[in-house]
Design a protein around this motif. Sequence first.
Motif, short mmCIF file in Angstrom:
data_model
loop_
_atom_site.label_atom_id
_atom_site.label_comp_id
_atom_site.label_asym_id
_atom_site.label_seq_id
_atom_site.Cartn_x
_atom_site.Cartn_y
_atom_site.Cartn_z
N ALA A 299 -10.81 8.94 -59.32
CA ALA A 299 -10.51 7.55 -58.98
C ALA A 299 -9.17 7.42 -58.27
O ALA A 299 -9.00 6.60 -57.37
CB ALA A 299 -10.52 6.70 -60.25
N PHE A 300 -8.19 8.25 -58.67
CA PHE A 300 -6.87 8.17 -58.06
C PHE A 300 -6.93 8.46 -56.56
O PHE A 300 -6.28 7.79 -55.75
CB PHE A 300 -5.93 9.16 -58.75
N TYR A 301 -7.73 9.45 -56.16
CA TYR A 301 -7.86 9.79 -54.75
C TYR A 301 -8.58 8.68 -53.99
O TYR A 301 -8.27 8.40 -52.82
CB TYR A 301 -8.61 11.11 -54.59
N VAL A 302 -9.56 8.06 -54.63
CA VAL A 302 -10.26 6.93 -54.00
C VAL A 302 -9.28 5.80 -53.74
O VAL A 302 -9.29 5.16 -52.68
CB VAL A 302 -11.44 6.46 -54.88
N ILE A 303 -8.40 5.53 -54.71
CA ILE A 303 -7.40 4.47 -54.55
C ILE A 303 -6.48 4.77 -53.38
O ILE A 303 -6.17 3.91 -52.56
CB ILE A 303 -6.59 4.31 -55.85
N MET A 304 -6.01 6.03 -53.30
CA MET A 304 -5.12 6.42 -52.20
C MET A 304 -5.78 6.23 -50.85
O MET A 304 -5.19 5.65 -49.92
CB MET A 304 -4.68 7.87 -52.37
N MET A 305 -7.03 6.70 -50.74
CA MET A 305 -7.70 6.61 -49.45
C MET A 305 -8.07 5.18 -49.11
O MET A 305 -7.93 4.74 -47.94
CB MET A 305 -8.95 7.51 -49.44
N ARG A 306 -8.50 4.41 -50.07
CA ARG A 306 -8.81 3.00 -49.82
C ARG A 306 -7.57 2.26 -49.35
O ARG A 306 -7.62 1.44 -48.41
CB ARG A 306 -9.35 2.36 -51.10
N THR A 307 -6.44 2.52 -49.99
CA THR A 307 -5.19 1.86 -49.59
C THR A 307 -4.81 2.23 -48.16
O THR A 307 -4.36 1.37 -47.38
CB THR A 307 -4.05 2.28 -50.55
N TYR A 308 -5.00 3.49 -47.80
CA TYR A 308 -4.70 3.91 -46.43
C TYR A 308 -5.59 3.17 -45.43
O TYR A 308 -5.11 2.66 -44.42
CB TYR A 308 -4.90 5.42 -46.30
N PHE A 309 -6.90 3.15 -45.72
CA PHE A 309 -7.81 2.46 -44.81
C PHE A 309 -7.44 0.99 -44.67
O PHE A 309 -7.47 0.43 -43.56
CB PHE A 309 -9.25 2.56 -45.34
N THR A 310 -7.08 0.36 -45.78
CA THR A 310 -6.77 -1.08 -45.77
C THR A 310 -5.51 -1.39 -44.96
O THR A 310 -5.46 -2.38 -44.23
CB THR A 310 -6.61 -1.59 -47.21
N THR A 311 -4.49 -0.53 -45.10
CA THR A 311 -3.18 -0.83 -44.50
C THR A 311 -2.97 -0.22 -43.13
O THR A 311 -2.07 -0.64 -42.41
CB THR A 311 -2.05 -0.36 -45.43
N ASN A 312 -3.78 0.75 -42.74
CA ASN A 312 -3.50 1.48 -41.49
C ASN A 312 -4.62 1.47 -40.47
O ASN A 312 -4.44 1.98 -39.38
CB ASN A 312 -3.14 2.93 -41.82
N ILE A 313 -5.77 0.94 -40.84
CA ILE A 313 -6.86 0.80 -39.86
C ILE A 313 -7.00 -0.68 -39.53
O ILE A 313 -7.49 -1.47 -40.33
CB ILE A 313 -8.20 1.34 -40.42
N PRO A 314 -6.54 -1.11 -38.36
CA PRO A 314 -6.56 -2.55 -38.02
C PRO A 314 -7.98 -3.10 -38.00
O PRO A 314 -8.91 -2.46 -37.47
CB PRO A 314 -5.94 -2.59 -36.61
N ASP A 315 -8.16 -4.28 -38.55
CA ASP A 315 -9.48 -4.93 -38.53
C ASP A 315 -9.94 -5.18 -37.10
O ASP A 315 -11.14 -5.13 -36.81
CB ASP A 315 -9.42 -6.26 -39.29
N ALA A 316 -8.99 -5.44 -36.22
CA ALA A 316 -9.36 -5.73 -34.83
C ALA A 316 -10.06 -4.54 -34.17
O ALA A 316 -10.97 -4.71 -33.36
CB ALA A 316 -8.11 -6.11 -34.04
#
Length: 276
Positions: A135-152
Amino acid sequence: MILLSAMCIVPFILLIMSSITKENILLKYGYSFWPREISFDAYKTLLVDSGSIVRGYIISALVTVVGTVANLTLTTLFAYPLSRKELPGKAFFSFVIFFTMFNGGLVPSYMMWTGIFHIKNTIWALIVPNLLMGAFYVIMMRTYFTTNIPDAVIEAARIDGAGEWRILAKIVLPMSTPIIATLALLVGLGYWNDWLNGLYYINNDKLYSIQVLLNKMLLDVQYLMSGASGGALTQSITLPATGIKMAVAVMGALPILVVYPFFQKYFVKGIVIGAV
């Protein structure tokens, strides 16, 4: 920083020097940064059965590669949907993965893996339990996707006709090299250093990883040195027990020391970005 670096490096130098110091010198004078008398007896003792050592390294390498790839694949496939605001039932799926952080305990886990999944004495026993996904790795990767992959960027891809699989493969993953490399290193370290799965689920010495094998050799040496196998035997042989402990640590850590410099720049960047 110099002091902190020294605190990391100095013990390892002492470890290597102790592993090539003659046993009686270690017992008489203790550990030192430069051997009074150099001896490779500890490594010679470990390499008596060199075929098992080579096989252990091969199994560890195979388990590490397969386990790391499988872990990253599952982690990515779980983390990417969780990073999208429009995912139906997002709260439920988040709860499912986070709930796994509360482990059921060793005995229930052992009964489940051996009684239901029958992985005992198979290569999967070294790959699946406790290491395949976290779960810890999922949290890290989810956070990266959320903050560093622009929705646009994702919206633009959708307008151009890309589906979710193509967006993940062509846009998200190429932009996520730091976090992927970081998790690859963390997961790979976990697989390479693991010996508990081998202790619990493996009785076949043909499937011993290098960590399990080295631990078994160390215990065998301690058994002989304790005199449990008979006084005549222990008097007729001299085993470098202290040096072997150091040699075991060196042999277990050496491959990681070789690989780590290639991941270091991604490791630092991925940890910082994932944390933010």
